[in-house]
Design a protein around this motif. Structure first.
Motif, PDB file in Angstrom:
ATOM      1  N   ALA A 272      38.734 -27.363  25.323  1.00 31.31           N
ATOM      2  CA  ALA A 272      38.404 -28.784  24.596  1.00 31.31           C
ATOM      3  C   ALA A 272      36.810 -28.075  23.971  1.00 31.31           C
ATOM      4  CB  ALA A 272      38.059 -30.040  24.992  1.00 31.31           C
ATOM      5  N   LEU A 273      36.380 -27.644  25.232  1.00 28.48           N
ATOM      6  CA  LEU A 273      34.835 -26.963  24.883  1.00 28.48           C
ATOM      7  C   LEU A 273      34.761 -25.561  24.285  1.00 28.48           C
ATOM      8  CD1 LEU A 273      31.667 -26.631  25.673  1.00 28.48           C
ATOM      9  CD2 LEU A 273      32.848 -25.634  27.333  1.00 28.48           C
ATOM     10  N   VAL A 274      35.744 -24.960  23.698  1.00 24.92           N
ATOM     11  CA  VAL A 274      35.905 -23.690  23.592  1.00 24.92           C
ATOM     12  C   VAL A 274      36.228 -23.605  21.762  1.00 24.92           C
ATOM     13  CG1 VAL A 274      37.479 -21.575  22.830  1.00 24.92           C
ATOM     14  CG2 VAL A 274      36.922 -22.022  25.452  1.00 24.92           C
ATOM     15  N   GLY A 281      30.215 -24.054  15.761  1.00 28.33           N
ATOM     16  CA  GLY A 281      29.109 -23.008  15.154  1.00 28.33           C
ATOM     17  C   GLY A 281      27.655 -23.362  15.739  1.00 28.33           C
ATOM     18  N   PRO A 282      27.642 -23.420  17.153  1.00 30.63           N
ATOM     19  CA  PRO A 282      26.568 -23.966  17.324  1.00 30.63           C
ATOM     20  C   PRO A 282      25.507 -23.229  17.893  1.00 30.63           C
ATOM     21  CG  PRO A 282      28.291 -23.670  19.598  1.00 30.63           C
ATOM     22  CD  PRO A 282      28.067 -23.459  18.171  1.00 30.63           C
ATOM     23  N   THR A 283      24.367 -22.877  17.642  1.00 32.19           N
ATOM     24  CA  THR A 283      23.204 -22.444  17.996  1.00 32.19           C
ATOM     25  C   THR A 283      22.744 -22.324  19.156  1.00 32.19           C
ATOM     26  OG1 THR A 283      21.318 -23.367  15.691  1.00 32.19           O
ATOM     27  CG2 THR A 283      20.548 -22.041  18.120  1.00 32.19           C
ATOM     28  N   ALA A 306      31.046 -16.002  21.992  1.00 33.32           N
ATOM     29  CA  ALA A 306      31.557 -16.521  20.770  1.00 33.32           C
ATOM     30  C   ALA A 306      32.208 -16.064  19.429  1.00 33.32           C
ATOM     31  CB  ALA A 306      31.884 -18.359  20.834  1.00 33.32           C
ATOM     32  N   ARG A 307      32.392 -15.506  18.746  1.00 36.91           N
ATOM     33  CA  ARG A 307      31.468 -15.504  17.436  1.00 36.91           C
ATOM     34  C   ARG A 307      32.162 -16.132  15.807  1.00 36.91           C
ATOM     35  NH1 ARG A 307      29.859 -12.936  21.267  1.00 36.91           N
ATOM     36  NH2 ARG A 307      29.590 -10.474  20.847  1.00 36.91           N
ATOM     37  N   TRP A 308      31.107 -16.377  15.345  1.00 34.61           N
ATOM     38  CA  TRP A 308      32.333 -16.943  13.414  1.00 34.61           C
ATOM     39  C   TRP A 308      30.966 -16.764  12.424  1.00 34.61           C
ATOM     40  CZ3 TRP A 308      30.120 -19.739  17.504  1.00 34.61           C
ATOM     41  CH2 TRP A 308      28.807 -20.303  17.546  1.00 34.61           C
ATOM     42  N   GLY A 309      31.938 -16.701  11.449  1.00 31.76           N
ATOM     43  CA  GLY A 309      31.083 -16.201  10.360  1.00 31.76           C
ATOM     44  C   GLY A 309      31.794 -15.450   9.654  1.00 31.76           C
ATOM     45  N   VAL A 318      23.869 -18.994  21.713  1.00 35.48           N
ATOM     46  CA  VAL A 318      23.389 -18.346  23.485  1.00 35.48           C
ATOM     47  C   VAL A 318      23.646 -19.938  24.111  1.00 35.48           C
ATOM     48  CG1 VAL A 318      21.054 -18.493  24.437  1.00 35.48           C
ATOM     49  CG2 VAL A 318      20.968 -17.686  21.932  1.00 35.48           C
ATOM     50  N   VAL A 319      24.148 -19.656  25.219  1.00 34.37           N
ATOM     51  CA  VAL A 319      24.601 -20.108  26.095  1.00 34.37           C
ATOM     52  C   VAL A 319      23.715 -20.458  27.395  1.00 34.37           C
ATOM     53  CG1 VAL A 319      25.499 -20.885  28.298  1.00 34.37           C
ATOM     54  CG2 VAL A 319      26.796 -19.416  26.342  1.00 34.37           C
ATOM     55  N   VAL A 320      22.899 -21.907  27.325  1.00 34.39           N
ATOM     56  CA  VAL A 320      22.223 -21.856  28.552  1.00 34.39           C
ATOM     57  C   VAL A 320      22.545 -23.061  29.895  1.00 34.39           C
ATOM     58  CG1 VAL A 320      19.446 -24.080  28.793  1.00 34.39           C
ATOM     59  CG2 VAL A 320      20.878 -22.319  26.350  1.00 34.39           C
ATOM     60  N   LEU A 321      22.151 -22.519  31.050  1.00 31.18           N
ATOM     61  CA  LEU A 321      22.741 -22.803  31.172  1.00 31.18           C
ATOM     62  C   LEU A 321      22.101 -23.523  32.782  1.00 31.18           C
ATOM     63  CD1 LEU A 321      24.123 -19.312  33.862  1.00 31.18           C
ATOM     64  CD2 LEU A 321      25.386 -20.946  32.030  1.00 31.18           C
TER      65      LEU A 321
END
Length: 355
Positions: A272-274, A281-283, A306-309, A318-321
């Motif tokens: 679901a997250l993916v 297409g989150p920042t 992940a890529r889009w566009g 950017v993944v924030v842990l």
């Protein structure tokens, strides 16, 4: 007096246990106040249990009201005995059941309390200032924590919610979370662990109202104009993770700054997250893990990849842990802020660059 309804006979007064039940404090606290400050029954017949008259109860009611407002216990006792109900808050002795409640200590990443901590960037600091955040003094912090803890111990839900709303209004979400909410929650949790399962109900009530107030801070869905804006910030707990309060604080702080976000809450399944990341297409994507057993580095790497566009202008998040579950050096495309304020700064700057 209303507190004495259905008590018979009235002239005999109330026992300490009856007064404790009526006011929502423990008999131990009442005895401590009596022993240390003289806040107790005026008449003590020999060989009998002590009895509280309406005047005695009025005095301890004033004591409860003042300590709930953050007035130091000794000063509240002086005011209650004078019958003034006054007294300005000041730093002083704390005789409540959760003594030492104002201490911070041991808060996890994204929630570590820092009094007047420096910001990570000028842009983030300016944004929070524009949102109305203020820097409380150390005395302010102690008063706020004491008042909030005492209201919670009495299970006084209206007082808890009123105090939380006032704290957020005065200091903004980030400061309120780091310097008041987290230290108080941790102090209640420590008290529970050290007192043989007491105060569990206090922790649950306090957590519920913290969540309620934080959710009210975020603008309702659809209130922002996002058609031409960069993708929102996605907030999600990793699979198996139920601790949502830190993410709720971040969501509220972003809402105060007008930054779009999507909150998915606890234990979001990996698929679901993916799917949500592909659709939005989150920042940035914030992944919260409270424990190492739930922190999934492969999932974080998959989201970061992940890529889009359109071809030639493809973007990735950017993944924030967030949370103490993550350890080791973040991989490429990931960051790990140490506190809520730092996370807000990072996301503010990131969103500004994306715009």
């Amino acid at each position: 007096m209303g507190l004495f309804r259905d008590e018979t006979p009235v002239d005999a007064g109330l026992t300490t246990g009856a007064v404790a039940r009526r006011l929502g404090v423990s008999p131990t606290t009442l005895r401590s106040w009596d022993r240390r400050y003289g806040i107790g029954p005026a008449v003590r017949p020999d060989g009998r249990h002590r009895r509280w008259t309406p005047q005695d109860v009025a005095m301890v009611e004033t004591m409860c009201r003042l300590t709930s407002a953050g007035v130091p216990t000794a000063e509240a006792a002086r005011a209650a005995k004078k019958g003034t109900g006054g007294g300005a808050p000041d730093d002083g002795e704390d005789g409540g059941e959760l003594g030492g409640i104002a201490g911070g200590g041991g808060a996890p990443a994204l929630s570590r309390p820092r009094v007047s901590a420096p910001t990570a960037s000028a842009a983030g600091a300016a944004a929070r200032a524009a949102a109305g955040a203020a820097a409380p003094t150390a005395t302010d912090v102690r008063q706020e924590c004491r008042g909030l803890a005492r209201a919670a111990v009495r299970l006084d839900a209206p007082a808890v919610e009123e105090r939380l709303a006032g704290i957020v209004e005065r200091y903004g979400v980030t400061v309120a979370w780091q310097e008041v909410m987290v230290p108080t929650l941790h102090a209640v949790g420590r008290k529970w662990e050290s007192s043989g399962d007491r105060y569990v109900e206090v922790e649950h009530l306090l957590s519920w109202h913290v969540s309620t107030v934080l959710r009210r801070c975020a603008p309702p869905a659809g209130s922002r104009h996002e058609t031409t804006a960069p993708g929102p910030v996605v907030l999600a707990c990793v699979p198996g993770e139920q601790h949502t309060l830190p993410l709720e604080a971040l969501n509220a702080a972003l809402g105060q700054l007008g930054l779009p976000s999507r909150m998915f809450g606890a234990a979001v399944p990996a698929e679901a997250l993916v799917a949500a990341v592909d659709r939005l297409g989150p920042t940035a994507v914030v992944l919260w893990a409270q424990a190492r057993s739930t922190a999934s580095v492969p999932l974080a790497r998959h989201v970061a990849a992940a890529r889009w566009g359109v071809k030639g202008a493809r973007r990735q998040p950017v993944v924030v842990l967030g949370g103490p579950g993550w350890h080791g050096r973040p991989a490429e495309g990931m960051v790990r802020p140490s506190a809520l304020g730092e996370a807000v700064d990072m996301l503010t700057d990131l969103y500004g660059r994306a715009s």
